[in-house]
Design an enzyme around this catalytic site. Structure first.
Site, mmCIF file in Angstrom:
data_model
loop_
_atom_site.group_PDB
_atom_site.id
_atom_site.type_symbol
_atom_site.label_atom_id
_atom_site.label_comp_id
_atom_site.label_asym_id
_atom_site.label_seq_id
_atom_site.Cartn_x
_atom_site.Cartn_y
_atom_site.Cartn_z
ATOM 1 C CE LYS A 48 -8.467 24.054 14.579
ATOM 2 N NZ LYS A 48 -7.339 24.309 13.643
ATOM 3 C CD GLU B 167 -15.504 10.482 12.447
ATOM 4 O OE1 GLU B 167 -14.902 9.894 11.530
ATOM 5 O OE2 GLU B 167 -15.566 11.730 12.546
ATOM 6 N N GLY C 200 -4.312 19.419 14.111
ATOM 7 C CA GLY C 200 -4.828 18.493 15.114
ATOM 8 C C GLY C 200 -3.777 17.572 15.687
ATOM 9 N NE ARG C 201 -0.203 15.950 10.595
ATOM 10 C CZ ARG C 201 -1.003 16.657 9.806
ATOM 11 N NH1 ARG C 201 -2.292 16.747 10.076
ATOM 12 N NH2 ARG C 201 -0.528 17.294 8.753
ATOM 13 C CD GLU D 206 -4.088 13.508 9.738
ATOM 14 O OE1 GLU D 206 -4.935 12.589 9.823
ATOM 15 O OE2 GLU D 206 -4.071 14.483 10.512
ATOM 16 C CG HIS E 104 7.105 -13.646 22.346
ATOM 17 N ND1 HIS E 104 7.557 -14.930 22.533
ATOM 18 C CD2 HIS E 104 7.840 -12.870 23.186
ATOM 19 C CE1 HIS E 104 8.507 -14.938 23.456
ATOM 20 N NE2 HIS E 104 8.698 -13.698 23.867
ATOM 21 C CE LYS F 133 -12.998 13.754 8.769
ATOM 22 N NZ LYS F 133 -12.593 14.980 9.485
#
Length: 546
Positions: free
Chosen positions: A210, A216, A270-271, A356, A387, A515
């Protein structure tokens, strides 16, 4: 002026009634509930939008569900649902609406932000996405050397990565456009591995941020840009990079033309953003029609959530049951068990969505909660999970609630394998509920010839407590429509939980603190002083890096 005294949720009538009822229900075995109600397996179900939810394996009865619905009404779920869809600023800490539903609605839908219709601008962006995707897929958009684009790399993190990555994995058999790849981690190993299998002249990068300043994402994008330029030249950037962003100045400074920037809005977190321009890589790989099918499925679930009464509403029921298990039944965590290999990334997407959104310790008004909010969500695909950690689910002392998610129809030709998959899913849900008593174990071992001390020693290790609650959600198949509906179902389930807990599901201030400290370390690695442990670790890293 005195500060207002917060109304305690745990002291409220609905919560207190549930506490009393939970104490009554705790000793009750789920199997006993089936014996008391011959129609239980038909009554504790909900069906719509192609889904069939069976929640009869929960430790609930009619009174439980009535009390949970009373809690929902006490907390104003109907009103909050209306506020969400009407564009009110339900994200109060950022003074924003949360209108991700508008991204998948028809153009004529009347979604408004501050009184302004948003449908036209959403569909203008969608049309630009569609036109661009078709140009790339048909070979009209080519790289700097004139070669067709064969691979597209999504560079983003969090919601700019998890949703699109899930879509392309879940719908992989339908990919008929450029091959999709994803880079999120600032660990350069991921970027290096992706670039190693690509050719610069046939690769397109989609940078999703955005602000176009996410640490990152920008680090990965700059290294990808350098990789491209080293093989081609600086002028090639405009033919091999596009952006999903709102920061036109930064995008153009990077070398991407404004015409190749696809925007989104502050009222989409964002999510919750995969339904718009953040889903561009999915549209490139799968085609506009399948992307439209995804949106149709999500919109169908939106309509169900908006209109269905609480007692027959899929997200409401799943949210209420989550509250019941987490806050009243003492479940230690919540497990997602999709019995579909193509949903292998569903758990990661749902973790961000839920934890979040609802990983908060204060109410909307800023008062500390005195109850648990989101549990830990985790899990993996069946039958692999059986398993791995199912041993703990069956015999560990802590109880964990489970969502089993099962497609009824396979998307491959191996019908015998799908029968085995279905059998395992249904058997695990039954075994978690039923358990196995010491008497049952004794009879089973005696039938195999075991007796005496060996028999007595073996029994405790083979007893299963049972009474492990679960939902089973059937969907027809993992196609674009039902995948869209599934993701929207869990989005709205998350919102229902937030309303009942009285928290804001749409901010994420906890993401920012780390951050800030990382930037302090990066700005001055020599002089930074955070705490004695961290400072010493930094010195060790610097020493070994010399």
């Amino acid at each position: 002026m005195n500060a207002p005294i917060p109304q305690s949720l745990t002291a409220s009538p609905a919560w207190r009634a549930l506490n009393v009822h939970a104490a009554e229900m705790m000793p009750t075995r789920i199997m006993d509930l089936f014996e008391r109600d011959a129609e239980r397996h038909r009554r504790f179900v909900c069906e719509d939008v192609g889904f069939y939810l069976d929640y009869s394996k929960q430790r609930v009865n009619g009174q439980t569900m009535s009390l949970l619905q009373s809690l929902a009404r006490q907390q104003g779920l109907d009103q909050w649902r209306n506020r969400l869809f009407s564009g009110e600023h339900v994200n109060n800490t950022e003074n924003r609406a949360a209108l991700h539903m508008a991204l998948r609605a028809p153009r004529v839908a009347d979604f408004r932000d501050d009184g302004r219709r948003v449908g036209d601008e959403i569909h203008q962006v969608r049309q630009r996405m569609r036109a661009f995707a078709e140009r790339v897929r048909e070979g009209d958009w080519r790289g700097a050397t004139g070669k067709r684009i064969t691979d597209v790399v999504n560079i983003g993190i969090g919601g700019s990565d998890l949703g699109p990555r899930l879509l392309c994995t879940a719908l992989a058999p339908q990919i008929d456009g450029p091959r999709p790849h994803f880079v999120a981690n600032v660990d350069g190993a991921e970027l290096h591995a992706v670039l190693a299998r690509l050719r610069p002249e046939t690769t397109l990068f989609v940078v999703v941020s955005k602000t176009f300043a996410t640490q990152e994402t920008l680090a990965n994008a700059l290294h990808a840009r350098a990789w491209l330029i080293s093989s081609l030249d600086i002028d090639a950037v405009s033919k091999h990079f596009v952006a999903v962003s709102t920061n036109r100045e930064a995008v153009e400074a990077f070398g991407i033309a404004a015409d190749h920037m696809f925007g989104f809005w502050d009222w989409v977190g964002g999510r919750y953003s995969l339904w718009g321009a953040v889903g561009l890589i999915a549209m490139l790989a799968l085609g506009p029609q399948r992307f439209d099918d995804l949106l149709r499925g999500a919109h169908a679930l939106d309509t169900h959530f908006r209109r269905a009464p609480l007692e027959h509403n899929l997200p409401v029921l799943m949210g209420l049951l989550a509250i019941w298990n987490n806050n009243f039944m003492g479940c230690a965590s919540h497990v997602l068990a999709p019995y579909a290999q193509r949903l292998s990334l569903f758990g990661g997407w749902a973790q961000q969505l839920e934890m979040e959104s609802n990983g908060k310790g204060v109410t909307r008004d800023g008062f500390a909660v005195d109850y648990r909010t989101t549990p830990v969500l985790w899990g993996h695909v069946g039958t692999n999970a059986q398993h791995a950690y199912f041993q703990m689910l069956h015999q560990g002392p802590a109880v964990h609630s489970v969502d089993f998610i099962l497609p009824v129809f396979a998307d491959h030709p191996f019908r015998d394998m799908h029968r085995k998959l279905v059998a395992n899913c249904l058997a695990q849900a039954s075994a978690l509920m039923r358990g196995k008593t010491a008497d049952e174990v004794r009879a089973e071992l005696q039938s195999k010839g075991m007796e005496g001390d060996a028999l007595q020693a073996a029994i405790p290790h083979r007893v299963f407590p049972g009474d492990r609650p679960s939902n089973t959600l059937l969907l027809p198949r993992v196609d674009a429509f039902h995948l869209g509906a599934l993701l929207a179902l869990y989005e709205h389930r998350t919102f229902v939980e937030s309303v009942l807990w009285g928290i804001n599901a749409f901010d994420q201030w906890g993401v920012e603190f780390g951050k800030q400290l990382a930037n302090r370390i990066l700005d001055d690695q020599q002089a930074v002083a955070l705490d004695p442990s961290t400072d010493e670790l930094m010195r060790k890293v610097q020493f070994h890096a010399r």
